[in-house]
Design a protein around this motif. Structure first.
Motif, PDB file in Angstrom:
ATOM      1  N   PHE A   7       4.237  -2.176  -7.076  1.00 29.28           N
ATOM      2  CA  PHE A   7       3.707  -3.540  -6.872  1.00 29.28           C
ATOM      3  C   PHE A   7       2.230  -3.635  -7.291  1.00 29.28           C
ATOM      4  O   PHE A   7       1.763  -4.694  -7.686  1.00 29.28           O
TER       5      PHE A   7
ATOM      6  N   TYR B 173       1.147  -5.432 -10.488  1.00 27.13           N
ATOM      7  CA  TYR B 173       2.146  -6.426 -10.885  1.00 27.13           C
ATOM      8  C   TYR B 173       1.554  -7.822 -10.742  1.00 27.13           C
ATOM      9  O   TYR B 173       1.234  -8.248  -9.639  1.00 27.13           O
TER      10      TYR B 173
ATOM     11  N   CYS C 265       4.454  -5.663   0.422  1.00 23.31           N
ATOM     12  CA  CYS C 265       4.249  -7.031   0.880  1.00 23.31           C
ATOM     13  C   CYS C 265       4.680  -7.033   2.343  1.00 23.31           C
ATOM     14  O   CYS C 265       5.731  -6.464   2.691  1.00 23.31           O
TER      15      CYS C 265
ATOM     16  N   ASP D  66       8.350  -5.196   2.283  1.00 23.38           N
ATOM     17  CA  ASP D  66       8.953  -5.064   0.953  1.00 23.38           C
ATOM     18  C   ASP D  66       8.188  -3.957   0.232  1.00 23.38           C
ATOM     19  O   ASP D  66       6.957  -3.955   0.220  1.00 23.38           O
TER      20      ASP D  66
ATOM     21  N   ASP E 212      13.375  -0.691  -5.340  1.00 25.43           N
ATOM     22  CA  ASP E 212      12.844  -1.872  -4.660  1.00 25.43           C
ATOM     23  C   ASP E 212      13.702  -2.129  -3.434  1.00 25.43           C
ATOM     24  O   ASP E 212      14.933  -2.183  -3.542  1.00 25.43           O
TER      25      ASP E 212
ATOM     26  N   HIS F 239      17.219  -9.517  -8.687  1.00 23.68           N
ATOM     27  CA  HIS F 239      16.944  -9.233 -10.098  1.00 23.68           C
ATOM     28  C   HIS F 239      17.529  -7.890 -10.510  1.00 23.68           C
ATOM     29  O   HIS F 239      17.718  -7.006  -9.679  1.00 23.68           O
TER      30      HIS F 239
ATOM     31  N   HIS G  38      11.330  -5.944 -12.551  1.00 20.29           N
ATOM     32  CA  HIS G  38      12.172  -7.134 -12.722  1.00 20.29           C
ATOM     33  C   HIS G  38      12.795  -7.131 -14.108  1.00 20.29           C
ATOM     34  O   HIS G  38      12.101  -7.254 -15.106  1.00 20.29           O
TER      35      HIS G  38
ATOM     36  N   GLU H 222      18.633  -9.383  -2.888  1.00 18.47           N
ATOM     37  CA  GLU H 222      17.647  -9.621  -1.822  1.00 18.47           C
ATOM     38  C   GLU H 222      17.701 -11.018  -1.211  1.00 18.47           C
ATOM     39  O   GLU H 222      16.870 -11.872  -1.501  1.00 18.47           O
TER      40      GLU H 222
HETATM   41  N1  MF3 Z   1       9.531  -6.940  -4.165  1.00 17.39           N
HETATM   42  C1  MF3 Z   1       9.369  -8.189  -4.815  1.00 17.39           C
HETATM   43  C2  MF3 Z   1      10.631  -8.465  -5.538  1.00 17.39           C
HETATM   44  O1  MF3 Z   1      11.599  -7.995  -5.130  1.00 17.39           O
HETATM   45  C3  MF3 Z   1       8.215  -8.212  -5.719  1.00 17.39           C
HETATM   46  C4  MF3 Z   1       6.966  -8.205  -5.007  1.00 17.39           C
HETATM   47  S1  MF3 Z   1       5.765  -9.024  -5.884  1.00 17.39           S
HETATM   48  C5  MF3 Z   1       4.534  -7.905  -5.958  1.00 17.39           C
HETATM   49  O2  MF3 Z   1      10.717  -9.154  -6.492  1.00 17.39           O
HETATM   50  F1  MF3 Z   1       3.576  -8.444  -6.577  1.00 17.39           F
HETATM   51  F2  MF3 Z   1       4.213  -7.536  -4.775  1.00 17.39           F
HETATM   52  F3  MF3 Z   1       4.932  -6.884  -6.643  1.00 17.39           F
END
Ligand code: MF3
Ligand code: CO
Length: 255
Positions: free
Chosen positions: A59, A62, A70, A96, A107, A170, A177, A203
């Motif tokens: 992350f 990203y 997160c 997350d 993920d 995704h 992604h 998810e």
């Molecule tokens: N885990 C998120 C997803 O599944 C993405 C997090 S956005 C980030 O799409 F910027 F934290 F990477």
């Protein structure tokens, strides 16, 4: 929609490793989350675990995001930014986490109750877990992507919860992604046919109230429009010739 990548044996082995570390990190955060700690403290524990396994928190970097995880509390749906916010008794905390190891990603996410939560909140979390399970069950070669979406929506709505419509699961592989987008609502038989070797991050996000969401001024934190509670559960799943293989389940005995 672009091409859905089919991973070969070697890539699948690498994705298993990335998935295992992702699962270990989420499992560790589940054990560590407690009343009185800040979300930044929790994030740091996750980042250290990931790095200690020779992996990177995918992350970070990203779209300019700066944290390993997160962390989204109560009415926050996803993408909560770790910081000074204190975790309280009775909160639900969605964590997350994403990992990259040897070029491949994992993920996974889950919502954890802290201390005592109400019966309705417990039901939300149970249905979130069950919706993810129902979606995963449909991730079979020969099924369609829409079969996953449909199963998730059906289970959630039958039980009185809504599914977030503006955020998706995704494909996942070298990139966090990849195609396809996986809505948490839809119809059976819709969309692309699933093939062995596809890897999907499924998810669902379930709300107690309306499915509508908004993004806060920090540019990241997504909250429910009506302020009701939300949960988020995610696994990285491999489509095989047989049963789906969940890559982000951690067990001590597996190496
Ligand atoms: N885990 C998120 C997803 O599944 C993405 C997090 S956005 C980030 O799409 F910027 F934290 F990477
Ligand atoms: Co994801």
């Amino acid at each position: 929609m672009g091409l859905i990548k089919v991973k070969n044996r070697d890539e699948i082995e690498l994705m298993r490793e990335a998935g295992r570390i992702t699962a270990e990190a989420l499992n560790c955060l589940k054990a560590e989350v407690r009343e009185g700690m800040t979300t930044a403290e929790l994030d740091k524990i996750g980042e250290e675990l990931i790095r200690s396994r020779g992996a990177e928190p995918v992350f970070i970097g990203y779209r300019g995001y700066r944290h390993a995880t997160c962390i989204s509390i109560n009415n926050e749906v996803v993408h909560g930014i770790p910081g000074d916010k204190l975790i309280k008794n009775g909160d639900i905390v969605s964590v997350d986490v994403g990992v990259k190891k040897n070029g491949y990603c994992g993920d996974s996410a889950a919502t954890f109750p802290v201390g005592k939560v109400t019966g309705k909140t417990e039901k939300l979390l149970r249905l979130g877990r069950e919706a993810l399970k129902a979606g995963i069950k449909q991730a079979r070669a020969g099924n369609y992507l829409g079969d996953i979406s449909f199963a998730i929506q059906q289970l959630a709505e039958k039980n009185g919860f809504s599914v977030v419509r503006d955020l998706y699961g995704h494909g996942i592989g070298r990139d966090l992604h990849e195609d396809p987008l996986i809505p948490n609502y839809g119809s059976r038989g819709e969309g692309p046919k699933l093939l062995p070797g596809m890897v999907l991050a499924i998810e669902p996000m379930l709300n107690i109230g309306s499915w509508k969401i908004k993004t806060l001024a920090d540019g990241w934190t997504v909250v429910t429009s009506d302020g009701t509670l939300s949960c988020h559960f995610e696994h990285t799943v491999l489509v095989t010739e047989k049963d789906p293989e969940i890559l982000t389940i951690w067990s001590k005995t597996k190496t």
